[in-house]
Every structure is written in C-alpha cells, then in structure tokens.
Design a protein around this motif. Structure first.
Motif, PDB file in Angstrom:
ATOM      1  N   ASN A 180      15.530  -1.920  -2.866  1.00 46.39           N
ATOM      2  CA  ASN A 180      14.388  -1.646  -2.039  1.00 46.39           C
ATOM      3  C   ASN A 180      13.054  -1.713  -2.999  1.00 46.39           C
ATOM      4  O   ASN A 180      12.010  -2.380  -2.463  1.00 46.39           O
ATOM      5  N   GLU A 183      12.316  -5.292  -3.777  1.00 42.01           N
ATOM      6  CA  GLU A 183      11.682  -5.965  -2.410  1.00 42.01           C
ATOM      7  C   GLU A 183      10.299  -5.756  -2.739  1.00 42.01           C
ATOM      8  O   GLU A 183       9.212  -6.529  -2.346  1.00 42.01           O
ATOM      9  N   GLN A 186       8.348  -7.658  -5.125  1.00 43.91           N
ATOM     10  CA  GLN A 186       8.229  -9.070  -4.666  1.00 43.91           C
ATOM     11  C   GLN A 186       7.020  -9.270  -3.881  1.00 43.91           C
ATOM     12  O   GLN A 186       6.508 -10.191  -3.383  1.00 43.91           O
ATOM     13  N   ASN A 187       6.962  -7.918  -2.844  1.00 41.28           N
ATOM     14  CA  ASN A 187       5.956  -8.279  -1.797  1.00 41.28           C
ATOM     15  C   ASN A 187       4.584  -7.754  -2.414  1.00 41.28           C
ATOM     16  O   ASN A 187       3.903  -7.428  -1.404  1.00 41.28           O
TER      17      ASN A 187
END
Length: 266
Positions: A180, A183, A186-187
């Motif tokens: 998580n 992620e 990455q965002n």
C-alpha cells in the motif's frame, strides 16, 4: 490504484486477526472443511446487512469502533456496498461503492451536514472489506484446540490458534501494508502521508499477538453468519491489551433492496 487511507486502516485492523471437538465425533479436519464451505457459500448471497466491531481494552488509549452496512450483488463476484462507521460515538464515516465508483462522507457532531464526495479509490472489493465472511484462513496445523457447540438453529466453532497462525497473519499484513505504501509513492502522495504510513508499518512489525481465538457461527442454511476474533496484543512498549474484532450478517437475501443503498447525486 490507491486505496482510501481510512478504509486501509479499517481493513488492517480486521485482517490482523483473522480444538479436539466437543461430542467426540467432530474432527479438526471436518471443522476446517465446514468453515471453508460456509465461507464459500456466502458468495451465493444476493444481498445482506452486516455489522462489524473493533475494540481494544487499553487503559492508555481505549478504542471502540462499530459499523453497519449492506451489500447487493450486481454480477458474479461483484457488489455494490455501503458502510457507516462510528468512532467512539463521535465522528462517523460513510463509504459507498456503487457502479464501480467509490464515495465518502464524513460527519462531525456540531457541524453542517456534508455531501458525498467521490474518492480516487475504486478497487476496494467487498471481499476485502468482509474477508473473514468470504474466505476462511484457517489451516488445520495451526489449530491448537477446537470446540463445537450445537445451538439448534446454528453451530458455533471456537478455535484456539497456535502462535504460528498469528505469525503468518502478521507477515501477510506487513507485506500488504508495504504494498500500500508503494502504491502511495507511485501515485505521488504527500510525503507526510507516506511518512505516517511508514511509522505505522514499523509499529505493525513490532507488535505481536498472543492467545488468539476465533469463533465461527454457521447457520442451518450453511451460511457463515459470524466471525469473532479475540487476542492479546503486545505492542512495542510491552503493555498488553485485549483486541476484539467481529463480523456478522444480520439479514440476507432480502426481497426488497430498493432502499438498501444510498442515493448519490452525480
């Protein structure tokens, strides 16, 4: 796709915990099979109302959180769902996933009513939110003791788990929490959010669980209607607390589903 931080926290708490039999004729093997079959059978449900509860018996920081919700099957393994969570009688958070979109509404006592807001996360499946009711994680070798009680309209299975169970679930949660965080990076999530998540991950890695018991309830129609976890939590500071987590279906396969989900204006 980035998951909503509030939902992620709720999911972690529910996932962190996730017997020779009474009467002499129920083997541990058959107990595992019956629980697994009942969890799989829940995939046949067209709709249901559900409740969850998380509480921690801690003198320093007691915690009590409850929620109620509904789900409606829209296709094979796909659901629209809604959940309202109350935090110790104060703020409430409402989350809905309808038509492939996820929405959130947070209400604070004394403040004006808020509106539904679409959030970026749409990948949080009902089977993750209610994992314990849809997927049995019991491994026979990790059961230290089992008890089975016939209650007439249902059977109750109380499992005392070995330390190996707690270690395995903890390792899984550490892995998922790290994914998580990856992620979020990455965002291009804010550095402060990532730093907070990394601090939380370290707490998870340093927290241990002992004396885990899981109680399952299977009704006369062979659906898994309740799962109740209880364990002793040993955090990094060494002060032990009792954590209780439960999931239950209160009604299912209702004939009228028109008013189950909230009406959200686009």
């Amino acid at each position: 796709m980035m998951k909503n931080p509030m939902v992620t926290t709720i999911f972690f708490l529910s996932s962190i915990l996730l017997l020779s039999g009474c009467g002499g004729s129920t083997s541990t093997t058959s107990v595992v099979v019956e629980i697994g079959n009942a969890a799989q059978k829940n995939a046949e449900l067209d709709n249901a109302r559900f409740e969850t509860r998380y509480s921690m018996d801690s003198e320093a920081e007691p915690f009590d959180q409850s929620s109620e919700g509904v789900f409606v099957k829209t296709a094979e393994s796909d659901y629209d769902w809604y959940q309202k969570t109350s935090f110790e009688g104060a703020n409430t958070t409402e989350i809905a996933q309808i038509g492939g979109k996820q929405y959130q509404k947070i209400s604070v006592p004394g403040q004006a009513e808020t509106q539904w807001v679409e959030v970026s996360s749409t990948g949080f499946a009902l089977q993750e939110l209610l994992r314990s009711l849809f997927e049995s994680e019991v491994v026979e070798a990790e059961i230290a003791e089992s008890q089975v009680e016939d209650k007439g309209s249902s059977k109750e299975y109380k499992l005392t788990m070995s330390d190996a169970y707690a270690d395995r679930i903890k390792a899984r949660n550490v892995k998922e929490f790290q994914q998580n965080i990856d992620e979020l990076k990455q965002n291009n999530e804010e550095a402060l959010v990532i730093e907070e998540m990394e601090t939380r991950l370290q707490e998870i890695e340093e927290t241990n669980f002992q004396d885990v018991t899981i109680t399952y309830e299977i009704n006369e129609e062979d659906f898994l209607t309740a799962v109740h976890y209880e364990s002793t939590v040993v955090p990094p500071d060494g002060e032990s607390n009792t954590l209780i987590t439960s999931f239950s279906l209160t009604e299912y396969n209702l004939s009228d589903t028109e008013d189950l989900l909230p009406q959200i204006a686009e």
